[in-house]
Design an enzyme around this catalytic site. Structure first.
Site, PDB file in Angstrom:
ATOM      1  N   GLY A 181      10.311   6.613  -6.603  1.00 52.47           N
ATOM      2  CA  GLY A 181       9.788   7.795  -6.344  1.00 52.47           C
ATOM      3  C   GLY A 181       9.335   8.199  -5.027  1.00 52.47           C
ATOM      4  CE1 TYR A 182       5.570  12.737  -4.692  1.00 54.84           C
ATOM      5  CE2 TYR A 182       5.069  10.633  -6.277  1.00 54.84           C
ATOM      6  CZ  TYR A 182       5.049  12.141  -5.569  1.00 54.84           C
ATOM      7  OH  TYR A 182       4.192  12.638  -6.552  1.00 54.84           O
ATOM      8  CB  CYS A 194     -20.300   3.141 -19.976  1.00 53.62           C
ATOM      9  SG  CYS A 194     -19.524   4.732 -19.023  1.00 53.62           S
ATOM     10  CD  GLN A 206      -0.434  10.809  -5.815  1.00 55.02           C
ATOM     11  OE1 GLN A 206      -0.170  11.562  -6.572  1.00 55.02           O
ATOM     12  NE2 GLN A 206      -1.798  10.073  -5.783  1.00 55.02           N
ATOM     13  CB  THR A 207       3.598   4.193  -7.190  1.00 50.12           C
ATOM     14  OG1 THR A 207       4.281   5.231  -6.610  1.00 50.12           O
ATOM     15  CG2 THR A 207       4.709   3.453  -8.134  1.00 50.12           C
ATOM     16  CG  ASP A 228      -7.726   4.626  -4.774  1.00 54.02           C
ATOM     17  OD1 ASP A 228      -8.925   4.177  -4.823  1.00 54.02           O
ATOM     18  OD2 ASP A 228      -7.030   3.855  -5.454  1.00 54.02           O
ATOM     19  CB  CYS A 282     -23.699   3.951 -13.601  1.00 59.86           C
ATOM     20  SG  CYS A 282     -22.636   5.516 -13.572  1.00 59.86           S
ATOM     21  CB  CYS A 304     -19.416  -0.634 -16.823  1.00 55.30           C
ATOM     22  SG  CYS A 304     -19.641  -0.328 -14.784  1.00 55.30           S
ATOM     23  CD  GLU A 311      -2.895  -0.732  -0.049  1.00 58.43           C
ATOM     24  OE1 GLU A 311      -3.032   0.333  -0.748  1.00 58.43           O
ATOM     25  OE2 GLU A 311      -3.522  -1.719  -0.679  1.00 58.43           O
ATOM     26  CE1 TYR A 366      -6.698   3.008  -0.756  1.00 59.33           C
ATOM     27  CE2 TYR A 366      -4.393   3.462  -0.654  1.00 59.33           C
ATOM     28  CZ  TYR A 366      -5.484   2.723  -1.132  1.00 59.33           C
ATOM     29  OH  TYR A 366      -5.203   1.294  -1.595  1.00 59.33           O
TER      30      TYR A 366
HETATM   31  S1  SF4 Z   1     -19.322   3.020 -13.080  1.00 62.48           S
HETATM   32 FE1  SF4 Z   1     -20.702   4.394 -14.588  1.00 62.48          FE
HETATM   33  S2  SF4 Z   1     -19.415   5.795 -15.444  1.00 62.48           S
HETATM   34 FE2  SF4 Z   1     -18.001   4.266 -14.431  1.00 62.48          FE
HETATM   35  S3  SF4 Z   1     -17.800   2.712 -16.377  1.00 62.48           S
HETATM   36 FE3  SF4 Z   1     -19.728   2.161 -15.051  1.00 62.48          FE
HETATM   37  S4  SF4 Z   1     -21.246   3.151 -16.221  1.00 62.48           S
HETATM   38 FE4  SF4 Z   1     -19.467   4.169 -16.878  1.00 62.48          FE
END
Ligand code: SF4
Length: 302
Positions: A76-77, A192, A37-38, A133, A201, A195, A32, A115
């Site tokens: 880094g960092y 999407c 940032q990596t 994050d 969503c 997804c 972690e 985080y």
């Molecule tokens: S969470 Fe929403 S915006 Fe993100 S990929 Fe799925 S459908 Fe798209």
DNA sequence: AAAACGGGGGT
DNA sequence: ACCCCAGTTTT
């Protein structure tokens, strides 16, 4: 239910990463902190090499700091390497070698912010805690906030996240939502159609509604984390800090260098810097604990 | 609240 | 040359 769908998708499509195969708090800690940032691809080989060199928390606590800074090369960092050893020493000295599991306690360890403290509680101890994050935050905003409204404050987003964690499944939920943000729900061009939770969503629904009215609106893009410095990297403060540490890393036995020789070696890499400016950079490195100065002699901390 | 803190790889 | 990327500490 969004969370169940996410978890099932992660189980089938999530990447196999080394820190997903363990619950050892030391290994989770190392992963972690490295991942701050990596990118994942850069961390994987460093993670294996680091654990081969420092296999347990006591080894890390006892190691020469110079060896840890050297092992950090390419990540880094570099202050993260110092924080990691300080955390190892704190666990040994203040917690009798027993790695803390409470988020509030983890949060007090050096280099562990909101985080990372949540991530360790969840990924090492499988606690049902919410944290963010940049990837989790982006998915949470798109899934659960009104696309027309201003983006909710982080605390509100974490509260929303907490309500969606199925009891006893915090590990899988947080891995899944982070994975979605890293691979599908990416910043500029979310995928999407691929997804698993597009049907639920808010952002996707808003964009499709706009499409039907022939007024397409762009995907919600979060504000950039930080502005880029106008100054080119070469010749910047960061550039010289990096060159100084890189040079000190390769001095055999961490023998260090006279500051004038160090200055000459840095300038020989092609970018000029005045001795006074160079000295102020070395001074800052010393106050950060990344170098130790004895008179004109400069080396990594032993 | 803003600045500082690295570096590798892709474009 | 410019962009992106699993945050935290310091000022
Ligand atoms: S969470 Fe929403 S915006 Fe993100 S990929 Fe799925 S459908 Fe798209």
């Amino acid at each position: 239910m969004i969370a169940t769908t996410l978890i099932q998708w992660f189980s089938a499509a999530g990447r196999v990463l080394p820190w997903r195969q363990t619950r050892d708090p030391y290994r989770i800690l190392v992963s972690e902190v490295m991942l701050q940032q990596t990118q994942v691809e850069r961390v994987v080989p460093k993670y294996h090499a680091f654990l081969a060199q420092f296999p347990d928390i006591d080894t890390l606590a006892d190691a020469p700091t110079s060896a840890i800074i050297t092992a950090w090369q390419g990540l880094g960092y570099n202050r993260r390497a110092l924080y990691l050893q300080k955390t190892a020493q704190t666990v040994r000295d203040q917690y009798a070698g027993v790695f803390p599991r409470d988020v509030a306690v983890l949060r007090t360890l050096p280099g562990l912010g909101p985080y990372t403290a949540g991530a360790i509680a969840c990924f090492a101890y499988e606690q049902d805690v919410a944290f963010m994050d940049v990837n989790i935050r982006r998915v949470a905003v798109r899934l659960w906030s009104d696309p027309q409204a201003t983006i909710p404050a982080d605390q509100a987003l974490v509260t929303t996240l907490a309500t969606h964690i199925p009891a006893g499944q915090g590990w899988a939920f947080n891995q899944a939502i982070m994975e979605l943000g890293a691979t599908i729900c990416i910043a500029k061009t979310p995928q999407c159609p691929r997804c698993p939770v597009r049907a639920a969503c808010a952002d996707y629904a808003g964009r499709r509604a706009a499409d039907e009215q022939l007024q397409p609106i762009p995907v919600r893009v979060l504000k950039k984390v930080a502005e880029k410095p106008a100054q080119p990297f070469i010749g910047s403060n960061r550039y010289f800090r990096g060159r100084i540490i890189d040079l000190l890393r390769v001095v055999p036995g961490n023998g260090g260098m006279h500051q004038s020789a160090l200055h000459a070696a840095v300038v020989a890499l092609g970018e000029p810097i005045e001795p006074a400016a160079f000295d102020s950079i070395v001074t800052k490195l010393a106050s950060d604990g990344l170098v130790v100065r004895d008179g004109e002699h400069v080396q990594l901390p032993q």
